[in-house]
Scaffold this active site. Structure first.
Site, PDB file in Angstrom:
ATOM      1  N   GLY A  89       1.032  -1.068   0.178  1.00  0.00           N
ATOM      2  CA  GLY A  89      -0.484  -0.148  -0.128  1.00  0.00           C
ATOM      3  C   GLY A  89       0.720   1.250   0.094  1.00  0.00           C
ATOM      4  N   GLY A  90       1.818   1.553  -0.689  1.00  0.00           N
ATOM      5  CA  GLY A  90       2.908   2.043  -0.706  1.00  0.00           C
ATOM      6  C   GLY A  90       3.066   2.773  -1.395  1.00  0.00           C
ATOM      7  N   GLY A  91       1.817   3.096  -2.619  1.00  0.00           N
ATOM      8  CA  GLY A  91       1.590   4.231  -3.419  1.00  0.00           C
ATOM      9  C   GLY A  91       0.957   5.869  -3.557  1.00  0.00           C
ATOM     10  N   GLY A 145      -1.125   8.087   1.127  1.00  0.00           N
ATOM     11  CA  GLY A 145      -1.752   7.774   2.009  1.00  0.00           C
ATOM     12  C   GLY A 145       0.009   8.146   2.675  1.00  0.00           C
ATOM     13  CG  LEU A 146      -0.946   7.488   7.035  1.00  0.00           C
ATOM     14  CD1 LEU A 146      -1.166   6.400   8.030  1.00  0.00           C
ATOM     15  CD2 LEU A 146      -0.444   8.592   6.897  1.00  0.00           C
ATOM     16  NE  ARG A 191      -7.467  -9.100  -1.709  1.00  0.00           N
ATOM     17  CZ  ARG A 191      -8.505  -8.284  -2.579  1.00  0.00           C
ATOM     18  NH1 ARG A 191     -10.374  -8.251  -2.282  1.00  0.00           N
ATOM     19  NH2 ARG A 191      -8.603  -7.288  -2.924  1.00  0.00           N
ATOM     20  CG  PHE A 207     -16.161  -0.676   3.898  1.00  0.00           C
ATOM     21  CD1 PHE A 207     -17.342  -1.145   4.101  1.00  0.00           C
ATOM     22  CD2 PHE A 207     -16.145  -1.020   2.553  1.00  0.00           C
ATOM     23  CE1 PHE A 207     -17.442  -2.309   4.211  1.00  0.00           C
ATOM     24  CE2 PHE A 207     -16.041  -2.327   2.519  1.00  0.00           C
ATOM     25  CZ  PHE A 207     -17.386  -2.782   3.324  1.00  0.00           C
ATOM     26  CE1 TYR A 235     -10.320  -0.752  13.374  1.00  0.00           C
ATOM     27  CE2 TYR A 235     -10.653   1.438  13.603  1.00  0.00           C
ATOM     28  CZ  TYR A 235     -10.828   0.617  13.236  1.00  0.00           C
ATOM     29  OH  TYR A 235     -10.511   0.538  11.886  1.00  0.00           O
ATOM     30  CE  LYS A 273      -5.668  -1.490  10.145  1.00  0.00           C
ATOM     31  NZ  LYS A 273      -4.495  -1.458   9.255  1.00  0.00           N
TER      32      LYS A 273
HETATM   33  C1  HXC Z   1     -20.801  -1.274   3.294  1.00  0.00           C
HETATM   34  C2  HXC Z   1     -19.540  -2.094   1.583  1.00  0.00           C
HETATM   35  C3  HXC Z   1     -19.014  -0.543   1.099  1.00  0.00           C
HETATM   36  C4  HXC Z   1     -19.330   0.061   2.162  1.00  0.00           C
HETATM   37  C5  HXC Z   1     -18.341  -1.713  -0.087  1.00  0.00           C
HETATM   38  N1  HXC Z   1     -18.775  -2.219   0.474  1.00  0.00           N
HETATM   39  N2  HXC Z   1     -18.160  -0.868   0.261  1.00  0.00           N
HETATM   40  N3  HXC Z   1     -20.911  -2.175   1.977  1.00  0.00           N
HETATM   41  N4  HXC Z   1     -20.154   0.215   3.114  1.00  0.00           N
HETATM   42  N5  HXC Z   1     -18.930   1.512   2.191  1.00  0.00           N
HETATM   43  C6  HXC Z   1     -19.204  -4.022  -0.293  1.00  0.00           C
HETATM   44  C7  HXC Z   1     -19.985  -4.053  -1.288  1.00  0.00           C
HETATM   45  O1  HXC Z   1     -21.165  -4.180  -1.168  1.00  0.00           O
HETATM   46  C8  HXC Z   1     -18.887  -5.650  -1.848  1.00  0.00           C
HETATM   47  O2  HXC Z   1     -19.888  -6.438  -1.213  1.00  0.00           O
HETATM   48  C9  HXC Z   1     -17.767  -6.028  -1.302  1.00  0.00           C
HETATM   49  O3  HXC Z   1     -18.142  -4.590  -0.154  1.00  0.00           O
HETATM   50  C10 HXC Z   1     -16.808  -5.692  -1.881  1.00  0.00           C
HETATM   51  O4  HXC Z   1     -16.897  -4.205  -2.773  1.00  0.00           O
HETATM   52  P1  HXC Z   1     -16.391  -3.617  -3.925  1.00  0.00           P
HETATM   53  O5  HXC Z   1     -16.391  -2.728  -4.193  1.00  0.00           O
HETATM   54  O6  HXC Z   1     -16.385  -4.818  -5.118  1.00  0.00           O
HETATM   55  O7  HXC Z   1     -14.372  -3.745  -3.222  1.00  0.00           O
HETATM   56  P2  HXC Z   1     -12.910  -3.880  -3.811  1.00  0.00           P
HETATM   57  O8  HXC Z   1     -13.540  -2.361  -4.567  1.00  0.00           O
HETATM   58  O9  HXC Z   1     -12.004  -4.676  -3.955  1.00  0.00           O
HETATM   59  O10 HXC Z   1     -12.933  -1.902  -2.434  1.00  0.00           O
HETATM   60  C11 HXC Z   1     -12.393  -2.797  -1.798  1.00  0.00           C
HETATM   61  C12 HXC Z   1     -12.864  -1.694  -0.709  1.00  0.00           C
HETATM   62  C13 HXC Z   1     -12.334  -0.719  -0.664  1.00  0.00           C
HETATM   63  C14 HXC Z   1     -12.128  -2.514   1.153  1.00  0.00           C
HETATM   64  C15 HXC Z   1     -14.438  -1.680  -0.682  1.00  0.00           C
HETATM   65  O11 HXC Z   1     -12.456  -0.009   0.038  1.00  0.00           O
HETATM   66  C16 HXC Z   1     -11.104  -0.193  -1.048  1.00  0.00           C
HETATM   67  O12 HXC Z   1      -9.881  -0.414  -1.822  1.00  0.00           O
HETATM   68  N6  HXC Z   1     -10.111   0.116  -0.044  1.00  0.00           N
HETATM   69  C17 HXC Z   1      -8.340   0.000  -0.420  1.00  0.00           C
HETATM   70  C18 HXC Z   1      -7.800   1.470   0.656  1.00  0.00           C
HETATM   71  C19 HXC Z   1      -8.820   1.984   1.661  1.00  0.00           C
HETATM   72  O13 HXC Z   1      -9.831   1.341   2.343  1.00  0.00           O
HETATM   73  N7  HXC Z   1      -8.521   2.721   2.709  1.00  0.00           N
HETATM   74  C20 HXC Z   1      -8.693   3.127   3.663  1.00  0.00           C
HETATM   75  C21 HXC Z   1      -7.880   2.386   4.970  1.00  0.00           C
HETATM   76  S1  HXC Z   1      -8.185   3.811   6.493  1.00  0.00           S
HETATM   77  P3  HXC Z   1     -21.413  -7.199  -2.291  1.00  0.00           P
HETATM   78  O14 HXC Z   1     -21.664  -8.339  -1.015  1.00  0.00           O
HETATM   79  O15 HXC Z   1     -22.429  -6.160  -2.525  1.00  0.00           O
HETATM   80  O16 HXC Z   1     -20.479  -7.546  -2.985  1.00  0.00           O
HETATM   81  C22 HXC Z   1      -8.284   3.278   7.714  1.00  0.00           C
HETATM   82  C23 HXC Z   1      -8.368   3.475   9.063  1.00  0.00           C
HETATM   83  C24 HXC Z   1      -8.563   2.975  10.075  1.00  0.00           C
HETATM   84  O17 HXC Z   1      -8.177   1.825   8.117  1.00  0.00           O
HETATM   85  C25 HXC Z   1      -8.856   4.410  11.694  1.00  0.00           C
HETATM   86  C26 HXC Z   1      -7.972   5.321  11.263  1.00  0.00           C
HETATM   87  C27 HXC Z   1      -8.166   6.508  12.131  1.00  0.00           C
HETATM   88  P1  NAP Z   2      -4.537   4.577   2.306  1.00  0.00           P
HETATM   89  O1  NAP Z   2      -4.172   5.612   1.120  1.00  0.00           O
HETATM   90  O2  NAP Z   2      -6.216   3.957   0.885  1.00  0.00           O
HETATM   91  O3  NAP Z   2      -3.884   3.135   2.082  1.00  0.00           O
HETATM   92  C1  NAP Z   2      -4.125   1.721   1.706  1.00  0.00           C
HETATM   93  C2  NAP Z   2      -3.700   1.358   0.520  1.00  0.00           C
HETATM   94  O4  NAP Z   2      -3.451  -0.183   0.511  1.00  0.00           O
HETATM   95  C3  NAP Z   2      -3.206   1.619  -0.815  1.00  0.00           C
HETATM   96  O5  NAP Z   2      -2.837   2.733  -1.071  1.00  0.00           O
HETATM   97  C4  NAP Z   2      -4.763   1.075  -1.364  1.00  0.00           C
HETATM   98  O6  NAP Z   2      -3.656   0.795  -3.037  1.00  0.00           O
HETATM   99  C5  NAP Z   2      -3.615  -0.497  -0.914  1.00  0.00           C
HETATM  100  N1  NAP Z   2      -4.784  -1.893  -0.947  1.00  0.00           N
HETATM  101  C6  NAP Z   2      -5.657  -2.397  -0.519  1.00  0.00           C
HETATM  102  N2  NAP Z   2      -5.908  -2.937  -0.591  1.00  0.00           N
HETATM  103  C7  NAP Z   2      -5.763  -4.014  -1.177  1.00  0.00           C
HETATM  104  C8  NAP Z   2      -4.455  -4.963  -1.722  1.00  0.00           C
HETATM  105  N3  NAP Z   2      -5.964  -6.129  -1.230  1.00  0.00           N
HETATM  106  N4  NAP Z   2      -3.558  -5.466  -2.193  1.00  0.00           N
HETATM  107  C9  NAP Z   2      -2.626  -4.269  -1.736  1.00  0.00           C
HETATM  108  N5  NAP Z   2      -2.711  -3.186  -1.637  1.00  0.00           N
HETATM  109  C10 NAP Z   2      -3.363  -2.720  -1.240  1.00  0.00           C
HETATM  110  O7  NAP Z   2      -4.821   5.118   3.545  1.00  0.00           O
HETATM  111  P2  NAP Z   2      -3.932   5.437   4.942  1.00  0.00           P
HETATM  112  O8  NAP Z   2      -4.644   6.267   5.379  1.00  0.00           O
HETATM  113  O9  NAP Z   2      -3.056   5.907   4.547  1.00  0.00           O
HETATM  114  O10 NAP Z   2      -3.872   3.889   5.538  1.00  0.00           O
HETATM  115  C11 NAP Z   2      -2.456   3.335   5.389  1.00  0.00           C
HETATM  116  C12 NAP Z   2      -1.968   2.142   6.611  1.00  0.00           C
HETATM  117  O11 NAP Z   2      -2.738   3.230   8.348  1.00  0.00           O
HETATM  118  C13 NAP Z   2      -3.330   1.386   6.815  1.00  0.00           C
HETATM  119  O12 NAP Z   2      -2.998  -0.007   7.729  1.00  0.00           O
HETATM  120  C14 NAP Z   2      -4.707   1.821   7.718  1.00  0.00           C
HETATM  121  O13 NAP Z   2      -5.193   0.772   8.239  1.00  0.00           O
HETATM  122  C15 NAP Z   2      -3.888   2.140   8.732  1.00  0.00           C
HETATM  123  N6  NAP Z   2      -4.413   3.532   9.342  1.00  0.00           N
HETATM  124  C16 NAP Z   2      -4.713   4.534   9.108  1.00  0.00           C
HETATM  125  C17 NAP Z   2      -5.329   6.203  10.157  1.00  0.00           C
HETATM  126  C18 NAP Z   2      -5.505   7.379   9.286  1.00  0.00           C
HETATM  127  O14 NAP Z   2      -6.025   8.005   9.528  1.00  0.00           O
HETATM  128  N7  NAP Z   2      -5.095   6.915   7.906  1.00  0.00           N
HETATM  129  C19 NAP Z   2      -5.766   5.576  10.838  1.00  0.00           C
HETATM  130  C20 NAP Z   2      -5.220   4.391  11.643  1.00  0.00           C
HETATM  131  C21 NAP Z   2      -4.582   3.210  11.133  1.00  0.00           C
HETATM  132  P3  NAP Z   2      -4.706  -0.414  -3.986  1.00  0.00           P
HETATM  133  O15 NAP Z   2      -5.420   0.601  -3.872  1.00  0.00           O
HETATM  134  O16 NAP Z   2      -3.538   0.103  -5.405  1.00  0.00           O
HETATM  135  O17 NAP Z   2      -4.452  -1.654  -3.530  1.00  0.00           O
END
Ligand code: HXC
Ligand code: NAP
Length: 285
Positions: free
Chosen positions: A19-21, A23-24, A72, A102, A152, A167
């Site tokens: 996930g190095g491309g 955010g953090l 994965r 999400f 959490y 987590k």
């Molecule tokens: C409910 C949802 C949803 C949402 C997707 N789904 N988004 N359900 N609410 N907001 C469901 C879909 O309906 C589907 O289920 C299944 O999840 C897969 O969705 P896809 O869109 O096909 O998946 P995909 O394209 O692979 O996307 C993965 C993702 C997406 C996890 C849903 O958000 C993503 O790519 N995220 C990567 C980066 C990321 O999330 N960064 C944030 C990290 S922040 P069905 O049953 O309909 O098929 C973090 C911080 C924590 O962790 C702490 C902060 C303080």
């Molecule tokens: P982010 O920019 O969305 O980073 C998540 C990265 O994960 C993206 O670069 C995404 O790239 C990659 N990723 C998602 N699914 C993947 C998969 N299947 N294979 C490989 N890479 C995948 O969000 P961020 O805020 O910087 O989060 C970075 C880390 O910090 C996460 O572990 C998050 O839980 C943690 N964190 C963040 C916060 C915050 O406040 N920001 C707080 C606590 C913890 P692709 O979509 O290109 O795959």
């Protein structure tokens, strides 16, 4: 907000960041490059990785290899390790940073939605850890893992239950292998960040009007969110040889957020001084 470690602390070291491309991951990678590391960034979107790689190389003069990899898929992680060794000779550290998340009431989630987050967060971290660990053990090389969790991971949290489950598993992985693999000179530590603004997190955790309704800074005793360089400093320290005796630790960097929100009487910060004066009089002082 400045870099903390000595220049060249990462000279001849190669670090892989999942996930190095964005955010953090991108911010931590940038700092490692400034400290002399060779950097390998991976995620699913190759075009995002390529853009980040050229930006970071231009900014720092360092070397960045971008390899597409879905955490994965075990064979794709093995390929990242192979490509890293071809380009830089060896792997020194792995930063498990990729995540998916999400917000949603849990009863509204499909089982696939639950799977998708747990698969990225937990399976992604243990696949990467297994592939890199087996490689280090087989080659008798030392190594270091740094896993990004959340606060959490131990408190749990409603509305992000799949992420909390994932987590928590990553935290167990960190602590378990810190002990089991210490004999191979492989360390494992974790960081639990509080809110650090990124596009990826904010767009998914504070979508639409929520960002106006809930200012994360208000939940934090220091009344501000984190700065990326503050996290990068901590990550660089935990990946470096300066932390050679730190193993199995999870370092929280959240301005006091989780303790404040767990504290029984923390809400008393809302009591104004005049009311404290009245209360003091009531107890006869
Ligand atoms: C409910 C949802 C949803 C949402 C997707 N789904 N988004 N359900 N609410 N907001 C469901 C879909 O309906 C589907 O289920 C299944 O999840 C897969 O969705 P896809 O869109 O096909 O998946 P995909 O394209 O692979 O996307 C993965 C993702 C997406 C996890 C849903 O958000 C993503 O790519 N995220 C990567 C980066 C990321 O999330 N960064 C944030 C990290 S922040 P069905 O049953 O309909 O098929 C973090 C911080 C924590 O962790 C702490 C902060 C303080
Ligand atoms: P982010 O920019 O969305 O980073 C998540 C990265 O994960 C993206 O670069 C995404 O790239 C990659 N990723 C998602 N699914 C993947 C998969 N299947 N294979 C490989 N890479 C995948 O969000 P961020 O805020 O910087 O989060 C970075 C880390 O910090 C996460 O572990 C998050 O839980 C943690 N964190 C963040 C916060 C915050 O406040 N920001 C707080 C606590 C913890 P692709 O979509 O290109 O795959």
């Amino acid at each position: 907000m400045e870099g903390m470690l000595k220049p060249n602390s990462f000279k001849d070291k190669t670090i892989i960041i999942t996930g190095g491309g964005t955010g953090l991951g991108k911010s931590m990678g940038k700092y490692l490059l400034e400290l002399g590391a060779n950097l390998v960034i991976t995620s699913r979107k190759k075009e995002v990785l390529d853009k980040t790689a050229s930006e970071l190389m231009q900014q720092t003069g360092g070397k960045v290899l971008a390899v597409a990899c879905d955490v994965r898929k075990y064979e794709e992680i093995e390929n990242v390790i192979k490509e890293t060794e071809n380009r830089f000779g060896k792997v020194d550290g792995v930063l498990n940073n990729a995540a998916g998340n999400f917000i949603s009431p849990t009863e509204r989630l499909s089982h696939r939605a639950f799977d998708i987050v747990v698969d990225i967060v937990l399976k992604g971290a243990y696949y990467t850890t297994l592939a890199a660990g087996k490689n280090w053990i087989q080659k008798k090389q030392p190594g270091v893992f740094l896993n990004i969790v959340t606060t959490y991971a131990w408190t749990g949290s409603g509305y992000v239950v799949p992420s909390a489950c994932g987590k928590a598993g990553v935290l167990a992985l960190t602590r378990s292998l810190a002990v089991e693999w210490a004999k191979y000179n492989i360390r494992s530590n974790a960081i639990a960040p509080g809110p650090f603004p990124t596009e990826g997190a904010w767009s998914r955790l504070l979508p639409g009007e929520l960002v106006k309704k809930f200012d994360p800074a208000q939940r934090i005793p220091l009344k501000r969110v984190g700065d990326h360089q503050e996290l990068a400093n901590l990550a660089a320290y935990l990946l470096s040889d300066y932390s050679a005796y730190v193993n199995g630790e999870v370092v929280t960097i959240d301005g006091g957020e989780w303790l404040r929100n767990g504290g029984e009487f923390s809400h008393l910060e809302m009591v104004p001084n005049e009311m404290w004066d009245v209360l003091e009089k009531m107890r006869g002082k």
